[in-house]
Motif scaffolding. Sequence first.
Motif, PDB file in Angstrom:
ATOM      1  N   GLU A  76     -47.772  38.782 -34.729  1.00 12.11           N
ATOM      2  CA  GLU A  76     -48.480  38.959 -34.721  1.00 12.11           C
ATOM      3  C   GLU A  76     -49.028  36.451 -34.964  1.00 12.11           C
ATOM      4  O   GLU A  76     -50.152  36.150 -33.986  1.00 12.11           O
TER       5      GLU A  76
ATOM      6  N   CYS B 118     -48.797  32.341 -15.524  1.00 12.70           N
ATOM      7  CA  CYS B 118     -48.924  33.722 -17.027  1.00 12.70           C
ATOM      8  C   CYS B 118     -47.047  33.963 -16.280  1.00 12.70           C
ATOM      9  O   CYS B 118     -46.691  34.447 -15.380  1.00 12.70           O
TER      10      CYS B 118
ATOM     11  N   ARG C 287     -51.174  29.101 -29.440  1.00 12.99           N
ATOM     12  CA  ARG C 287     -52.828  28.948 -29.977  1.00 12.99           C
ATOM     13  C   ARG C 287     -52.786  27.574 -29.529  1.00 12.99           C
ATOM     14  O   ARG C 287     -53.089  26.210 -29.130  1.00 12.99           O
TER      15      ARG C 287
ATOM     16  N   VAL D 219     -43.354  39.795 -23.984  1.00 12.67           N
ATOM     17  CA  VAL D 219     -45.130  38.926 -23.975  1.00 12.67           C
ATOM     18  C   VAL D 219     -45.317  39.035 -23.037  1.00 12.67           C
ATOM     19  O   VAL D 219     -44.529  38.529 -22.196  1.00 12.67           O
TER      20      VAL D 219
ATOM     21  N   VAL E  27     -48.804  34.233 -32.164  1.00 10.91           N
ATOM     22  CA  VAL E  27     -50.541  34.410 -31.172  1.00 10.91           C
ATOM     23  C   VAL E  27     -50.609  32.938 -31.485  1.00 10.91           C
ATOM     24  O   VAL E  27     -51.349  31.938 -30.761  1.00 10.91           O
TER      25      VAL E  27
ATOM     26  N   ARG F 259     -43.555  37.327 -17.814  1.00  8.54           N
ATOM     27  CA  ARG F 259     -43.775  37.958 -18.462  1.00  8.54           C
ATOM     28  C   ARG F 259     -42.274  37.533 -19.046  1.00  8.54           C
ATOM     29  O   ARG F 259     -41.638  37.043 -18.172  1.00  8.54           O
TER      30      ARG F 259
ATOM     31  N   GLU G  12     -51.619  31.017 -24.861  1.00  7.60           N
ATOM     32  CA  GLU G  12     -52.553  32.063 -24.845  1.00  7.60           C
ATOM     33  C   GLU G  12     -51.100  33.485 -24.285  1.00  7.60           C
ATOM     34  O   GLU G  12     -50.313  33.169 -23.493  1.00  7.60           O
ATOM     35  N   LEU G  13     -50.661  34.317 -25.634  1.00  2.55           N
ATOM     36  CA  LEU G  13     -49.327  34.906 -26.387  1.00  2.55           C
ATOM     37  C   LEU G  13     -50.031  35.933 -26.370  1.00  2.55           C
ATOM     38  O   LEU G  13     -51.175  36.003 -26.892  1.00  2.55           O
ATOM     39  N   GLN G  14     -49.643  37.404 -25.868  1.00  7.39           N
ATOM     40  CA  GLN G  14     -50.006  38.439 -25.675  1.00  7.39           C
ATOM     41  C   GLN G  14     -49.487  39.201 -26.067  1.00  7.39           C
ATOM     42  O   GLN G  14     -48.169  39.279 -24.958  1.00  7.39           O
ATOM     43  N   ILE G  15     -49.307  39.930 -27.071  1.00  3.66           N
ATOM     44  CA  ILE G  15     -47.632  40.878 -26.977  1.00  3.66           C
ATOM     45  C   ILE G  15     -47.799  42.477 -26.776  1.00  3.66           C
ATOM     46  O   ILE G  15     -48.447  43.164 -26.801  1.00  3.66           O
ATOM     47  N   ILE G  16     -46.824  42.629 -26.043  1.00  2.00           N
ATOM     48  CA  ILE G  16     -47.316  44.129 -25.103  1.00  2.00           C
ATOM     49  C   ILE G  16     -46.342  44.958 -25.887  1.00  2.00           C
ATOM     50  O   ILE G  16     -46.380  45.627 -26.442  1.00  2.00           O
TER      51      ILE G  16
ATOM     52  N   THR H  83     -49.026  32.782 -21.213  1.00  2.00           N
ATOM     53  CA  THR H  83     -50.180  32.006 -20.159  1.00  2.00           C
ATOM     54  C   THR H  83     -50.066  30.632 -20.816  1.00  2.00           C
ATOM     55  O   THR H  83     -50.653  30.273 -21.811  1.00  2.00           O
TER      56      THR H  83
END
Length: 230
Positions: A141, A130, A148, A173, A144, A132, A164-168, A176
Amino acid sequence: MRLDKYICQSTTLTRSQAKKAITQGRISSSENTIRSTAYKVSENEQISFDGKVINVRGIRYIMLNKPADFICSTVDEQLPSILNLLDVEKREQLFIAGRLDADTTGLTLITDDGQWSHKVTSPRNKCSKCYRVGLNAPVGEDAVALFREGIQLKNEAKPCLPAELQIISETEVLLTISEGKYHQVKRMFAAVGNHVVELHREKIGSIELDSSLDLGEWRYLTDAEAQSIA
Ligand code: URA
């Protein structure tokens, strides 16, 4: 061996935490408290930490918070190797389990257990990593779903495995991935028209970078952390 070094090699404390434990009177030899960090431990001497005997470990598993401008190999003469940051014996026997670029920072695992290192890096094992990621353009968005589904990198026959993309925030972001292609994260964002400006690895499998480690600092893994790589 100096007492503070002995404690680092027998526990998961960093050098500064070991020094603190000594001055706090938590270390003893034959029930005598030792308060000098420079105390020399002799062969066969039994050292206790909070009353429990500690022994110097055999196989070593290390986490290092890699700073920028250090490299994960030993052959570049322009930049120093991250192994130079480790104050341990037999450095030449250590493997770096998964390389980071010179400008990437964060969690790096180092060991003299070749099989364990292979489990971290082998694509077959799909051990997740993972990161940052700081970006120079806003990420939408819609990214994502693209990550995936599997990003197609330039000059690669097959798309990447799902990531896996997680938007901060617009330009930060967490990503992973479970592969380790050359410059993979930078190339994934290049493939969607963006550019990575900062890259920091936070986690490998379930091993998280210890937040008490500053850049350039390291500690030994706990048994549970080392055994989590299966
Ligand atoms: N992906 C990259 O592009 N660089 C790294 O250092 C690690 C993953």
